[in-house]
Design a protein around this motif. Structure first.
Motif, PDB file in Angstrom:
ATOM      1  N   PRO A 151       0.449  -1.203  -0.232  1.00 16.14           N
ATOM      2  CA  PRO A 151      -0.213  -0.481  -0.014  1.00 16.14           C
ATOM      3  C   PRO A 151       0.808   1.625   0.345  1.00 16.14           C
ATOM      4  O   PRO A 151       0.161   2.628  -0.544  1.00 16.14           O
ATOM      5  CB  PRO A 151      -0.770  -0.069   1.481  1.00 16.14           C
ATOM      6  N   LEU A 152       1.949   1.353   0.351  1.00 15.42           N
ATOM      7  CA  LEU A 152       2.793   2.596   0.416  1.00 15.42           C
ATOM      8  C   LEU A 152       3.099   2.803  -0.795  1.00 15.42           C
ATOM      9  O   LEU A 152       3.163   4.171  -1.018  1.00 15.42           O
ATOM     10  CB  LEU A 152       4.441   2.090   1.580  1.00 15.42           C
ATOM     11  N   PRO A 153       3.490   2.448  -1.702  1.00 11.32           N
ATOM     12  CA  PRO A 153       3.800   3.097  -3.324  1.00 11.32           C
ATOM     13  C   PRO A 153       2.770   3.718  -3.532  1.00 11.32           C
ATOM     14  O   PRO A 153       2.474   4.894  -3.999  1.00 11.32           O
ATOM     15  CB  PRO A 153       4.420   2.370  -4.157  1.00 11.32           C
TER      16      PRO A 153
ATOM     17  N   LEU B 257      -8.675   4.584  -2.039  1.00 11.82           N
ATOM     18  CA  LEU B 257      -7.431   2.890  -2.661  1.00 11.82           C
ATOM     19  C   LEU B 257      -6.218   2.539  -1.295  1.00 11.82           C
ATOM     20  O   LEU B 257      -6.280   1.263  -0.859  1.00 11.82           O
ATOM     21  CB  LEU B 257      -7.143   3.431  -3.560  1.00 11.82           C
ATOM     22  N   VAL B 258      -5.486   3.309  -0.471  1.00 12.21           N
ATOM     23  CA  VAL B 258      -4.623   2.961  -0.026  1.00 12.21           C
ATOM     24  C   VAL B 258      -5.299   1.813   1.575  1.00 12.21           C
ATOM     25  O   VAL B 258      -4.454   0.947   1.172  1.00 12.21           O
ATOM     26  CB  VAL B 258      -3.818   4.204   0.685  1.00 12.21           C
ATOM     27  N   PRO B 259      -5.902   2.369   2.214  1.00 12.84           N
ATOM     28  CA  PRO B 259      -6.561   0.920   3.359  1.00 12.84           C
ATOM     29  C   PRO B 259      -7.576   0.457   2.610  1.00 12.84           C
ATOM     30  O   PRO B 259      -7.828  -0.739   3.132  1.00 12.84           O
ATOM     31  CB  PRO B 259      -7.531   2.564   3.829  1.00 12.84           C
ATOM     32  N   GLY B 260      -8.268   0.435   1.503  1.00 13.70           N
ATOM     33  CA  GLY B 260      -8.889  -0.483   0.789  1.00 13.70           C
ATOM     34  C   GLY B 260      -8.067  -1.683   0.191  1.00 13.70           C
ATOM     35  O   GLY B 260      -7.731  -3.360   0.591  1.00 13.70           O
ATOM     36  N   ILE B 261      -6.220  -1.424   0.082  1.00  9.11           N
ATOM     37  CA  ILE B 261      -5.578  -2.723  -0.582  1.00  9.11           C
ATOM     38  C   ILE B 261      -4.985  -3.270   1.575  1.00  9.11           C
ATOM     39  O   ILE B 261      -4.836  -4.123   0.928  1.00  9.11           O
ATOM     40  CB  ILE B 261      -4.492  -1.738  -1.242  1.00  9.11           C
ATOM     41  N   ALA B 262      -4.805  -2.107   1.973  1.00  8.24           N
ATOM     42  CA  ALA B 262      -4.419  -2.483   3.074  1.00  8.24           C
ATOM     43  C   ALA B 262      -5.218  -3.755   3.893  1.00  8.24           C
ATOM     44  O   ALA B 262      -4.602  -4.686   4.227  1.00  8.24           O
ATOM     45  CB  ALA B 262      -3.751  -1.567   3.854  1.00  8.24           C
ATOM     46  N   ALA B 263      -6.222  -3.336   3.949  1.00  7.45           N
ATOM     47  CA  ALA B 263      -7.115  -4.496   3.951  1.00  7.45           C
ATOM     48  C   ALA B 263      -7.504  -5.776   3.883  1.00  7.45           C
ATOM     49  O   ALA B 263      -7.568  -6.479   4.122  1.00  7.45           O
ATOM     50  CB  ALA B 263      -8.895  -3.527   3.861  1.00  7.45           C
ATOM     51  N   ALA B 264      -6.559  -5.756   2.666  1.00 10.12           N
ATOM     52  CA  ALA B 264      -7.031  -7.574   1.646  1.00 10.12           C
ATOM     53  C   ALA B 264      -5.968  -7.805   1.821  1.00 10.12           C
ATOM     54  O   ALA B 264      -5.557  -9.011   2.514  1.00 10.12           O
ATOM     55  CB  ALA B 264      -6.797  -6.532   0.380  1.00 10.12           C
ATOM     56  N   ILE B 265      -4.651  -7.401   2.830  1.00  9.43           N
ATOM     57  CA  ILE B 265      -3.409  -8.182   2.661  1.00  9.43           C
ATOM     58  C   ILE B 265      -3.101  -7.967   4.048  1.00  9.43           C
ATOM     59  O   ILE B 265      -1.241  -8.747   4.563  1.00  9.43           O
ATOM     60  CB  ILE B 265      -2.477  -7.796   1.470  1.00  9.43           C
TER      61      ILE B 265
ATOM     62  N   ALA C 228     -11.962   9.413   4.964  1.00 10.88           N
ATOM     63  CA  ALA C 228     -12.554   9.043   6.549  1.00 10.88           C
ATOM     64  C   ALA C 228     -13.545   7.631   6.501  1.00 10.88           C
ATOM     65  O   ALA C 228     -13.014   6.834   7.194  1.00 10.88           O
ATOM     66  CB  ALA C 228     -12.869   9.838   7.438  1.00 10.88           C
ATOM     67  N   LEU C 229     -15.129   7.960   5.811  1.00  7.44           N
ATOM     68  CA  LEU C 229     -15.534   6.449   5.462  1.00  7.44           C
ATOM     69  C   LEU C 229     -14.438   5.503   4.711  1.00  7.44           C
ATOM     70  O   LEU C 229     -14.630   4.382   5.674  1.00  7.44           O
ATOM     71  CB  LEU C 229     -16.910   6.708   4.834  1.00  7.44           C
ATOM     72  N   GLY C 230     -13.923   5.646   3.944  1.00 10.03           N
ATOM     73  CA  GLY C 230     -13.148   4.493   3.350  1.00 10.03           C
ATOM     74  C   GLY C 230     -12.309   3.744   4.763  1.00 10.03           C
ATOM     75  O   GLY C 230     -12.203   2.494   3.926  1.00 10.03           O
ATOM     76  N   GLY C 231     -11.306   5.038   5.515  1.00  7.44           N
ATOM     77  CA  GLY C 231     -10.267   4.442   6.394  1.00  7.44           C
ATOM     78  C   GLY C 231     -11.298   3.196   7.606  1.00  7.44           C
ATOM     79  O   GLY C 231     -10.565   2.429   7.772  1.00  7.44           O
ATOM     80  N   ALA C 232     -12.705   4.262   7.717  1.00  7.19           N
ATOM     81  CA  ALA C 232     -13.155   3.120   8.914  1.00  7.19           C
ATOM     82  C   ALA C 232     -13.658   1.670   8.334  1.00  7.19           C
ATOM     83  O   ALA C 232     -13.873   0.385   8.870  1.00  7.19           O
ATOM     84  CB  ALA C 232     -14.124   3.490   9.292  1.00  7.19           C
ATOM     85  N   LEU C 233     -14.102   2.096   6.897  1.00  3.50           N
ATOM     86  CA  LEU C 233     -14.763   1.081   6.230  1.00  3.50           C
ATOM     87  C   LEU C 233     -14.185  -0.688   5.911  1.00  3.50           C
ATOM     88  O   LEU C 233     -13.973  -1.776   6.086  1.00  3.50           O
ATOM     89  CB  LEU C 233     -15.312   1.144   4.827  1.00  3.50           C
ATOM     90  N   ALA C 234     -12.418  -0.144   5.929  1.00  4.14           N
ATOM     91  CA  ALA C 234     -11.748  -0.109   5.664  1.00  4.14           C
ATOM     92  C   ALA C 234     -11.253  -0.980   6.239  1.00  4.14           C
ATOM     93  O   ALA C 234     -10.789  -2.874   6.669  1.00  4.14           O
ATOM     94  CB  ALA C 234      -9.839   0.516   5.298  1.00  4.14           C
ATOM     95  N   THR C 235     -11.490  -0.843   7.970  1.00  2.00           N
ATOM     96  CA  THR C 235     -11.355  -1.395   9.362  1.00  2.00           C
ATOM     97  C   THR C 235     -11.639  -2.525   9.536  1.00  2.00           C
ATOM     98  O   THR C 235     -10.826  -3.921   9.527  1.00  2.00           O
ATOM     99  CB  THR C 235     -10.384   0.151  10.076  1.00  2.00           C
ATOM    100  N   LEU C 236     -12.909  -1.978   9.040  1.00  2.00           N
ATOM    101  CA  LEU C 236     -13.752  -3.332  10.079  1.00  2.00           C
ATOM    102  C   LEU C 236     -13.504  -4.682   8.805  1.00  2.00           C
ATOM    103  O   LEU C 236     -13.776  -5.940   9.395  1.00  2.00           O
ATOM    104  CB  LEU C 236     -15.522  -2.150   9.337  1.00  2.00           C
ATOM    105  N   ALA C 237     -13.339  -4.099   7.253  1.00  5.31           N
ATOM    106  CA  ALA C 237     -13.383  -4.942   6.371  1.00  5.31           C
ATOM    107  C   ALA C 237     -12.028  -5.586   7.098  1.00  5.31           C
ATOM    108  O   ALA C 237     -12.106  -7.325   6.563  1.00  5.31           O
ATOM    109  CB  ALA C 237     -13.263  -5.175   4.890  1.00  5.31           C
ATOM    110  N   ALA C 238     -10.602  -5.450   7.399  1.00  5.48           N
ATOM    111  CA  ALA C 238      -9.592  -6.540   8.154  1.00  5.48           C
ATOM    112  C   ALA C 238      -9.703  -7.177   9.290  1.00  5.48           C
ATOM    113  O   ALA C 238      -9.460  -8.534   9.055  1.00  5.48           O
ATOM    114  CB  ALA C 238      -9.221  -5.273   8.434  1.00  5.48           C
ATOM    115  N   VAL C 239     -10.863  -6.289  10.057  1.00  7.83           N
ATOM    116  CA  VAL C 239     -11.817  -7.580  11.647  1.00  7.83           C
ATOM    117  C   VAL C 239     -12.223  -8.462  10.541  1.00  7.83           C
ATOM    118  O   VAL C 239     -11.743  -9.684  11.231  1.00  7.83           O
ATOM    119  CB  VAL C 239     -12.393  -6.232  12.243  1.00  7.83           C
TER     120      VAL C 239
END
Length: 390
Positions: free
Chosen positions: A25-27, A51-59, A98-109
């Protein structure tokens, strides 16, 4: 499941033994920042940073995803503030990030929790498999063996295929088979048959008496499952029962319960042993008798190869079945050393996987066994531990 545990299950995201799941996600984050400044005020894309937290949530793990969510939000504010007021993306895109990051974190959980559950199920399945297919020393009871079990369902790792070796005062017995059906019901049936084989195979002198005990156990097990409300129909098991008798060093006694015919593999080629003329275990009342006992010659340099129908029914992309006898004969002709059980099992396993392109239609068991030389054959008592070949 911790991030380190997730890394162990994801070898593509490890470098020199260390997890690098946090790196991809960093690049993307840096690229969005640079692209936002390079496109100018007419085309602001800083909101793409969601998209960055979205990618992080997947891996990545939960905490890494949360960190990327917070970093993306802070980066959005910093980059957007660098532009004059008339070109700022504004509060609406801030809420989107902000909402995308929150949803990504929940998806990672949710993803990590699911992976933890799958890992637990795999551990249970592996324990179950090793309980049914007990570890066996590779050179034991006067014979050398190698075996491999491949589950059609990679995640399940369990099925109704089974094999075992039982030494005793009347020689060494080998039992290989396939329970009809799949799932825990098939595993329970295999465990019931193997339990009877391990006891009766030691105490019964006559192979037919052992077969009768196995048939009775199959019927009793089926009656028990029906009595507790788990009527699984007329479940049965195809099997091959083999005796390496001490008084017949150049032959084996064999009973085939509707199973794939074994192959005798030696430097001089491959020959097929008597086929499954008998009905499967559990259906003996249909035939009114057990299959006959065949005494089959087996040279000291020949290896007995037994497989379940996962091998013979493996198909390629055109629907052509895997030709076991032809492929084994070709391999042994090219290299007679492939008659050694471990090499033979490995050759068949690789051939089946290559032929089917890894898409197995059924659980697959490949088992090879041959007599050890008379001197130092390793015959001994019945240990309950050793090394399972899988």
């Amino acid at each position: 499941m911790t991030e380190m545990e997730y890394g162990r299950r994801s070898p593509l995201l490890r470098v020199r033994g260390r997890s690098v799941a946090w790196l991809p996600p960093l690049p993307l984050l840096v690229g969005v920042i640079l692209l936002d400044f390079s496109t100018g005020e007419d085309f602001r894309i800083i909101s793409w940073i969601v998209l960055v937290p979205g990618i992080a949530a997947a891996i990545c793990g939960v905490w890494t995803t949360a960190a990327y969510s917070l970093l993306s939000l802070v980066t959005y504010v910093a980059v957007d503030s660098a532009w004059p007021d008339e070109y700022k993306a504004g509060f609406g895109d801030f809420l989107l990030v902000a909402l995308g990051g929150a949803l990504a974190t929940l998806a990672a959980v949710a993803r990590v929790r699911h992976e933890r559950q799958i890992g637990h199920i795999r551990d249970i399945a592996e324990t179950t498999r090793r309980t049914v297919l007990r570890p066996l020393p590779p050179r034991w009871a006067g014979i050398e063996h190698a075996g491999v079990y491949l589950a059609a369902d990679v995640d399940a790792r369990v099925g109704g295929d089974f094999y075992d070796i039982q030494p005793g005062p009347y020689g060494t017995r080998v039992f290989v088979g396939d329970v009809q059906g799949k799932g825990l019901g098939a595993v329970e049936t295999a465990a019931a048959l193997l339990g009877t084989f391990r006891e009766a195979g030691y105490h019964e002198q006559d192979l037919t008496a052992l077969a009768e005990r196995l048939e009775t156990r199959m019927i009793r097990h089926r009656s028990h499952t029906a009595a507790i409300g788990r009527d699984e129909g007329d479940r049965f098991a195809t099997a091959v029962l083999i005796a390496f008798a001490d008084d017949a060093p150049d032959a084996i006694d064999m009973m085939n319960f509707g199973h794939e015919p074994p192959l005798a593999v030696g430097p001089r080629g491959v020959r097929e042993l008597p086929s499954g003329e008998g009905v499967p275990l559990g259906l003996g009342d249909l035939a009114g008798r057990l299959p006959p006992v065949h005494r089959v010659p087996l040279a000291p340099d020949e290896t007995l190869l037994l497989v379940t129908d996962g091998v013979t029914e493996a198909r390629d992309g055109l629907g052509v079945f895997y030709e076991l006898a032809r492929e084994v004969d070709r391999a042994v002709t090219a290299d007679p050393r492939r008659t050694e059980p471990r090499r033979l099992v490995r050759r068949v396993r690789d051939g089946v996987l290559r032929h089917s392109r890894g898409r197995l239609e059924d659980d697959t068991t490949i088992f090879a066994v041959r007599r050890l030389p008379a001197a130092g054959n390793g015959r001994g008592e019945d240990p309950e531990q050793g090394g399972l070949r899988s």
